[in-house]
Design an enzyme around this catalytic site. Structure first.
Site, short mmCIF file in Angstrom:
data_model
loop_
_atom_site.label_atom_id
_atom_site.label_comp_id
_atom_site.label_asym_id
_atom_site.label_seq_id
_atom_site.Cartn_x
_atom_site.Cartn_y
_atom_site.Cartn_z
CG HIS A 1 9.36 1.06 -3.20
ND1 HIS A 1 9.52 0.32 -4.35
CD2 HIS A 1 8.07 0.91 -2.83
CE1 HIS A 1 8.38 -0.27 -4.66
NE2 HIS A 1 7.48 0.09 -3.76
CG ASP B 102 -4.57 46.69 2.13
OD1 ASP B 102 -4.87 45.50 2.34
OD2 ASP B 102 -4.76 47.27 1.04
N PRO B 103 -1.18 46.29 1.43
CG PRO B 103 -0.82 44.18 0.51
CD PRO B 103 -1.29 44.85 1.76
CB CYS C 115 -0.53 42.83 -3.57
SG CYS C 115 -0.97 44.58 -3.74
CG ASP D 200 5.12 -7.19 -5.05
OD1 ASP D 200 4.61 -7.34 -3.91
OD2 ASP D 200 5.27 -6.09 -5.58
CB SER E 163 -0.92 -0.01 1.21
OG SER E 163 -1.81 -1.11 1.14
N GLY E 164 0.25 2.39 -0.19
CA GLY E 164 1.00 3.63 -0.32
C GLY E 164 1.19 4.05 -1.76
CG ASP F 61 -2.85 36.23 -2.82
OD1 ASP F 61 -2.34 37.35 -2.67
OD2 ASP F 61 -3.69 35.96 -3.69
N GLY F 62 0.47 37.14 -1.30
CA GLY F 62 1.82 37.46 -1.75
C GLY F 62 1.95 37.96 -3.17
#
Length: 608
Positions: free
Chosen positions: A225, A590-591, A434, A111, A56-57, A431-432
């Site tokens: 893996h 505020d930017p 502007c 396997d 699994s994985g 959110d960076g």
């Protein structure tokens, strides 16, 4: 490589709970819960059974491909551990076939051993004509010398084998036909991985830093893996460079160690791009584009089918797999090119195989559907047309071209100089984007001044119209839209005033147009003063200008309000999502508000 995971309280329930959850996605699936066997509950025992499985994985491998015309059952082991032979035998029993069973497996030691144990027991029970083991060996990173004993590793191309053999079995072919067809397909499939880091395994407590890549490293040819690859690169290559290296590994016929993939010009090729879990979708789309481009330009290969998505994953691995399958070289008297494409295109009721949206067996052609010369509504009328419609009144809003250029240049340079601060403030509270968005617009405006001469004749309307187009096309984001609506309202009202009134005072025209512009803007946003947005500067600036008709006082007001946003808690926009303590009262400015102030201060006549 992130070492953080979402896990249940009982970590041992991770695999079983996940498989039970899969039943909610597909009514055609049932589970042997203790054995961790997911199976197709409408299996027809008159058709060859196809079973796969592994650790699994790697989801959706293997459970996501169980259903009609694909796998009859999958057997899941613990994370990265092979399923035991008793559970494999349970899978065969629950989807038993009178025609026989093929174990289609990955070529890894565990396997091979556990499916081999199950196969031996079942051969003793049913005979060696009823049980087959077929290994997928698609990884070209393993050389002929290194793989002389055990063969090549398995990557995500095994899912193509599920599709091909599953459709073949569903059409009633006997076990030898299905097996031989699979062997032919396997001989004509090749894959290679590229990754930005190794995988962190949540159920493994021991140190996993061995082989971990540095922040700027890339590894080519690594396994699923954390197995080592062909080479590590100290810097991450561009997509163009990376795809060139990967295709050379896949397609170099002169490489005696890796010339596995046989192809000729005109062969019908399938391309599969697999996301091993941690790659951004948009980045892989760019990878896909480059792979298709280089296949055509450098190898005269034009894919006939393209499959992209999560087929075999490895937790959060920032790794992808590039796979090629030669349909033409896999064909035989019994299974023609067209028949193989019928197998690929056969509809299935599995959870994770992508829907095929092509039916032709000719190379995919997209050039005719890429439109590069579309004419937008706002391109149908030129700026000159709009100005001419004013019947000569536009001359009233002309100024010294040198002064106009200086003002526009100052506004753009103010924004560019302030960009680092704007970006820093927006990164902390938003959110960076502007600062960068404003900078892009400012740079485009400077280019338009120098190259297009947008202020050469001193026309304020022509300059604003050109700037409007730049704001609309190049800036983007919420701030870009707000500035566009404000400026468009300003220009629209200026044009109305010039048509309907005999006003000759330029300042009076600007005052009236700014009043209209801000009222118009307020119809499109709920943001107002005190909400910590660009409106905390625009609204008081326009109000002060209307009250005093003095641009200097209005600019001073804009500065005070921009600084005042340091004390405002956000009430609108992305900043409202940032964790803020109840008593916190000091913030970065505020930017958006500050960025607009930087533009407005260029209007101060005392600078020129």
């Amino acid at each position: 490589m992130s070492s953080k995971h979402f896990l249940p309280k009982d970590i041992n329930s991770l695999v079983t709970n996940g498989l039970v959850a899969a039943l909610y996605e597909n009514e055609n699936l049932s589970i042997l819960e203790k054995e961790r066997v997911l199976f197709y509950n409408k299996h027809d025992e008159s058709k060859v059974t196809l079973i796969s499985g592994g650790g699994s994985g790697h989801e959706p491998g293997w459970y996501g491909f169980v259903g009609d015309s694909m796998l009859s059952a999958s057997v899941q082991g613990e994370v990265f551990a092979s399923p035991n032979y008793r559970n494999i035998q349970a899978a065969e029993k629950v989807v038993h076939s009178q025609k026989g069973t093929i174990f289609l497996i990955t070529n890894y030691t565990g396997d091979n051993l556990y499916f081999g144990m199950a196969a031996q027991n079942l051969i003793n029970k049913y005979g060696d004509d009823k049980i087959r083991i077929l290994r997928t060996t698609d990884d070209v990173a393993v050389t002929r010398s290194n793989g002389a004993l055990v063969g090549r590793r398995t990557l995500s191309a095994i899912t193509l084998m599920f599709k091909l053999l599953g459709a073949c079995a569903d059409e009633g072919y006997d076990i030898d036909d299905v097996y031989n067809f699979g062997a032919s397909c396997n001989a004509n499939i090749a894959s290679v991985n590229a990754g930005l880091d190794h995988i962190h395994i949540p159920t493994h407590d021991k140190d996993q830093d061995f082989g971990k890549l540095g922040p700027n490293e890339l590894e080519l040819g690594l396994g699923v893996h954390n197995e080592p690859g062909v080479k590590k690169y100290p810097t991450i290559p561009t997509n163009e460079e990376l795809i060139k290296m990967m295709l050379k590994l896949l397609l170099d016929k002169n490489d005696p160690e890796r010339g596995f993939f046989n192809y000729d010009r005109g062969d019908k090729i399938v391309l599969q791009l697999n996301n091993l879990g941690g790659c951004a979708h948009i980045e892989l789309l760019a990878i896909l584009y480059e792979a298709i481009k280089q296949l055509k330009d450098d190898y005269n290969i034009e894919p006939v089918r393209v499959y992209h998505g999560h087929f075999v994953t490895s937790f959060n691995a920032p790794i992808f797999t590039l796979t090629l399958f030669n349909v033409t070289k896999s064909a035989s008297a019994k299974f023609s090119d067209d028949k193989i494409f019928q197998f690929l295109d056969k509809p299935v009721s599995v959870t994770n195989w992508p829907v095929t949206l092509y039916s032709s067996t000719e190379p995919i052609e997209v050039k005719s559907r890429i439109i590069t010369n579309f004419k937008h509504y706002d391109e149908e009328d030129t700026v000159e047309d709009n100005i001419n419609a004013l019947n000569g009144s536009a001359s009233l809003v002309k100024v010294d071209p040198k002064l106009l250029k200086s003002i526009i240049t100052a506004a753009a340079n103010n924004v560019i100089a302030r960009e680092p601060d704007l970006t820093e403030w927006d990164t902390k509270m938003g959110d960076g984007d502007c600062g960068e968005g404003l900078k892009i617009g400012a740079e485009a405006i400077l280019k338009a001044l120098a190259v297009d001469g947008i202020a050469d004749d001193g026309s304020i309307l022509e300059s604003l119209s050109a700037i409007l187009k730049i704001v609309k096309d190049d800036m983007g984001g919420t701030l870009g839209a707000i500035l566009y609506i404000f400026l468009q309202g300003f220009v629209t009202d200026m044009e109305r005033i010039l048509k309907e009134h005999e006003i000759t005072d330029l300042n009076e025209i600007f005052v009236k147009a700014s009043e209209y512009a801000i009222n118009n803007l307020c119809q499109y946003t709920k943001a107002r003063e005190g909400h910590r947005t660009v409106m905390d500067v625009l609204i008081p600036f326009c109000r002060k200008y209307q009250e005093t008709k003095d641009i200097k006082e209005a600019i001073s007001k804009a500065y005070n309000c921009a600084e005042g946003t340091r004390k405002l808690k956000p009430k609108l926009g992305r900043a409202t999502y940032v964790g803020i303590e109840d008593k916190q009262c000091d913030f970065p400015p505020d930017p958006g508000a500050y960025g607009v102030y930087e533009v407005l201060r260029s209007l101060d006549p005392r600078q020129y």
